[in-house]
Design an enzyme around this catalytic site. Structure first.
Site, PDB file in Angstrom:
ATOM      1  N   ILE A  77      70.452  68.545  57.593  1.00 24.38           N
ATOM      2  CA  ILE A  77      70.650  68.220  59.010  1.00 24.38           C
ATOM      3  C   ILE A  77      71.380  66.890  59.058  1.00 24.38           C
ATOM      4  CG2 ILE A  77      68.310  67.235  59.156  1.00 24.38           C
ATOM      5  CD1 ILE A  77      68.331  68.058  62.149  1.00 24.38           C
ATOM      6  N   ARG A  86      69.955  59.621  70.187  1.00 25.71           N
ATOM      7  CA  ARG A  86      70.068  60.179  71.546  1.00 25.71           C
ATOM      8  C   ARG A  86      69.405  61.547  71.608  1.00 25.71           C
ATOM      9  NH1 ARG A  86      74.911  61.470  73.305  1.00 25.71           N
ATOM     10  NH2 ARG A  86      76.279  60.885  71.598  1.00 25.71           N
ATOM     11  N   GLU A 111      63.342  69.496  52.549  1.00 24.74           N
ATOM     12  CA  GLU A 111      63.162  68.522  51.485  1.00 24.74           C
ATOM     13  C   GLU A 111      63.921  67.276  51.837  1.00 24.74           C
ATOM     14  OE1 GLU A 111      64.042  70.436  47.770  1.00 24.74           O
ATOM     15  OE2 GLU A 111      61.905  70.889  47.807  1.00 24.74           O
ATOM     16  N   ASN A 116      64.010  58.181  52.994  1.00 29.87           N
ATOM     17  CA  ASN A 116      64.904  58.455  54.131  1.00 29.87           C
ATOM     18  C   ASN A 116      64.162  58.203  55.448  1.00 29.87           C
ATOM     19  OD1 ASN A 116      66.611  59.592  56.096  1.00 29.87           O
ATOM     20  ND2 ASN A 116      67.396  61.101  54.664  1.00 29.87           N
ATOM     21  N   TYR A 122      61.039  63.912  61.445  1.00 28.63           N
ATOM     22  CA  TYR A 122      60.353  65.132  61.031  1.00 28.63           C
ATOM     23  C   TYR A 122      58.886  65.110  61.471  1.00 28.63           C
ATOM     24  CZ  TYR A 122      64.507  65.681  58.107  1.00 28.63           C
ATOM     25  OH  TYR A 122      65.795  65.803  57.672  1.00 28.63           O
TER      26      TYR A 122
HETATM   27  C1  LIG Z   1      68.331  62.232  60.478  1.00 28.39           C
HETATM   28  C2  LIG Z   1      69.375  62.369  61.587  1.00 28.39           C
HETATM   29  C3  LIG Z   1      69.940  63.778  61.594  1.00 28.39           C
HETATM   30  C4  LIG Z   1      68.695  62.080  62.943  1.00 28.39           C
HETATM   31  O1  LIG Z   1      69.655  62.317  63.987  1.00 28.39           O
HETATM   32  P1  LIG Z   1      69.469  61.693  65.456  1.00 28.39           P
HETATM   33  O2  LIG Z   1      70.406  62.398  66.370  1.00 28.39           O
HETATM   34  O3  LIG Z   1      69.549  60.214  65.400  1.00 28.39           O
HETATM   35  O4  LIG Z   1      67.976  62.127  65.784  1.00 28.39           O
HETATM   36  P2  LIG Z   1      67.162  61.866  67.132  1.00 28.39           P
HETATM   37  O5  LIG Z   1      67.967  61.004  68.080  1.00 28.39           O
HETATM   38  O6  LIG Z   1      66.655  63.166  67.624  1.00 28.39           O
HETATM   39  O7  LIG Z   1      65.919  61.078  66.594  1.00 28.39           O
HETATM   40  C5  LIG Z   1      66.073  59.769  66.084  1.00 28.39           C
HETATM   41  C6  LIG Z   1      64.787  59.417  65.382  1.00 28.39           C
HETATM   42  O8  LIG Z   1      64.936  59.654  63.983  1.00 28.39           O
HETATM   43  C7  LIG Z   1      64.386  58.588  63.212  1.00 28.39           C
HETATM   44  N1  LIG Z   1      65.488  58.145  62.368  1.00 28.39           N
HETATM   45  C8  LIG Z   1      66.309  58.988  61.715  1.00 28.39           C
HETATM   46  N2  LIG Z   1      67.198  58.313  60.978  1.00 28.39           N
HETATM   47  C9  LIG Z   1      66.959  57.018  61.181  1.00 28.39           C
HETATM   48  C10 LIG Z   1      67.554  55.820  60.694  1.00 28.39           C
HETATM   49  N3  LIG Z   1      68.597  55.828  59.840  1.00 28.39           N
HETATM   50  N4  LIG Z   1      67.062  54.655  61.086  1.00 28.39           N
HETATM   51  C11 LIG Z   1      66.022  54.618  61.954  1.00 28.39           C
HETATM   52  N5  LIG Z   1      65.427  55.719  62.435  1.00 28.39           N
HETATM   53  C12 LIG Z   1      65.882  56.905  62.060  1.00 28.39           C
HETATM   54  C13 LIG Z   1      63.806  57.633  64.187  1.00 28.39           C
HETATM   55  O9  LIG Z   1      62.421  57.922  64.255  1.00 28.39           O
HETATM   56  C14 LIG Z   1      64.458  57.969  65.519  1.00 28.39           C
HETATM   57  O10 LIG Z   1      63.572  57.873  66.565  1.00 28.39           O
HETATM   58  P3  LIG Z   1      63.863  56.826  67.775  1.00 28.39           P
HETATM   59  O11 LIG Z   1      65.214  57.179  68.341  1.00 28.39           O
HETATM   60  O12 LIG Z   1      62.724  57.059  68.696  1.00 28.39           O
HETATM   61  O13 LIG Z   1      63.852  55.486  67.103  1.00 28.39           O
HETATM   62  C15 LIG Z   1      70.507  61.306  61.394  1.00 28.39           C
HETATM   63  O14 LIG Z   1      69.913  60.026  61.279  1.00 28.39           O
HETATM   64  C16 LIG Z   1      71.383  61.559  60.174  1.00 28.39           C
HETATM   65  O15 LIG Z   1      72.355  62.312  60.237  1.00 28.39           O
HETATM   66  N6  LIG Z   1      71.066  60.895  59.042  1.00 28.39           N
HETATM   67  C17 LIG Z   1      71.901  61.005  57.838  1.00 28.39           C
HETATM   68  C18 LIG Z   1      71.765  62.359  57.198  1.00 28.39           C
HETATM   69  C19 LIG Z   1      70.339  62.584  56.728  1.00 28.39           C
HETATM   70  O16 LIG Z   1      69.735  61.746  56.088  1.00 28.39           O
HETATM   71  N7  LIG Z   1      69.797  63.779  57.050  1.00 28.39           N
HETATM   72  C20 LIG Z   1      68.433  64.124  56.695  1.00 28.39           C
HETATM   73  C21 LIG Z   1      68.322  64.653  55.311  1.00 28.39           C
HETATM   74  S1  LIG Z   1      69.109  66.235  55.138  1.00 28.39           S
END
Ligand SMILES: CC(C)(COP(=O)(O)OP(=O)(O)OC[C@H]1O[C@@H](n2cnc3c(N)ncnc32)[C@H](O)[C@@H]1OP(=O)(O)O)[C@@H](O)C(=O)NCCC(=O)NCCS
Length: 157
Positions: A77, A86, A111, A116, A122
């Site tokens: 993801i 957002r 996984e 991370n 999650y």
């Molecule tokens: C994980 C990921 C998909 C989350 O996407 P997103 O659109 O920001 O997710 P949401 O807005 O729904 O939720 C954000 C929440 O995720 C958490 N989070 C995820 N990544 C984070 C980061 N780098 N730093 C801080 N919080 C993080 C926080 O709890 C955050 O909650 P908050 O907004 O209340 O603080 C994005 O951070 C990403 O692409 N990361 C890099 C790729 C990755 O590591 N993927 C997962 C492993 S496959």
């Protein structure tokens, strides 16, 4: 099999979203190899949070999923850095769970590298840690990192 513009859109997000240090991103050939399998599928989201976007230039995130019998695996993801925090990642997860439920799955797994920050996301979406794979990821910094397996049960009404 996904069309070329879908593959291109996913790869653009892949390249922007993953820090190369950790070795989590897939190459184009890994992605193509996964998407030729019949039970692998994807969910896309655009910058405005639309889950079935028509404009592939505005894709902000994707989820990649694979079903094995009644278990779904969230393979990857990712959301582009400028579109994070957002709720797009959360929407992708919830759509992944909904579609897994529609396919009759009882559980969804994923996984994650154990350091991370996505673990908070999650947890917020009902996943709980159920296992560990030692030294699963090998990063460009020479370090090996554990993978944590998370699981969420899918309740059928
Ligand atoms: C994980 C990921 C998909 C989350 O996407 P997103 O659109 O920001 O997710 P949401 O807005 O729904 O939720 C954000 C929440 O995720 C958490 N989070 C995820 N990544 C984070 C980061 N780098 N730093 C801080 N919080 C993080 C926080 O709890 C955050 O909650 P908050 O907004 O209340 O603080 C994005 O951070 C990403 O692409 N990361 C890099 C790729 C990755 O590591 N993927 C997962 C492993 S496959």
């Amino acid at each position: 099999m996904a069309e070329q513009h879908v593959i291109d859109a996913i790869m653009r997000v892949m390249e922007a979203a993953f820090d190369p240090v950790y070795g989590e991103a897939w190459t184009r050939s890994q992605l193509l190899g996964a998407l030729v399998l019949p039970d692998t599928r994807y969910v896309l989201i655009d910058e405005d949070g639309n889950l079935v976007p028509g404009n592939f230039d505005r894709i902000a995130g994707f989820a990649l999923l694979r079903r094995v019998l009644d278990e779904e695996e969230l393979l990857l993801i990712a959301v582009r850095p400028e579109s994070r925090a957002r709720g797009l990642g959360g929407r992708l997860i919830e759509r992944a769970v909904e579609t897994a439920a529609d396919l009759g799955c009882s559980k969804i797994f994923l996984e994650m590298r154990d350091d991370n920050p996505a673990r908070h996301l999650y947890h917020a979406h009902g996943f709980r840690p159920v296992g560990i794979r030692r030294d699963y990821y090998s990063g460009r910094d020479g370090k090996r990192r554990n993978a944590i397996t998370f699981m969420r049960a899918i309740n059928h009404l």
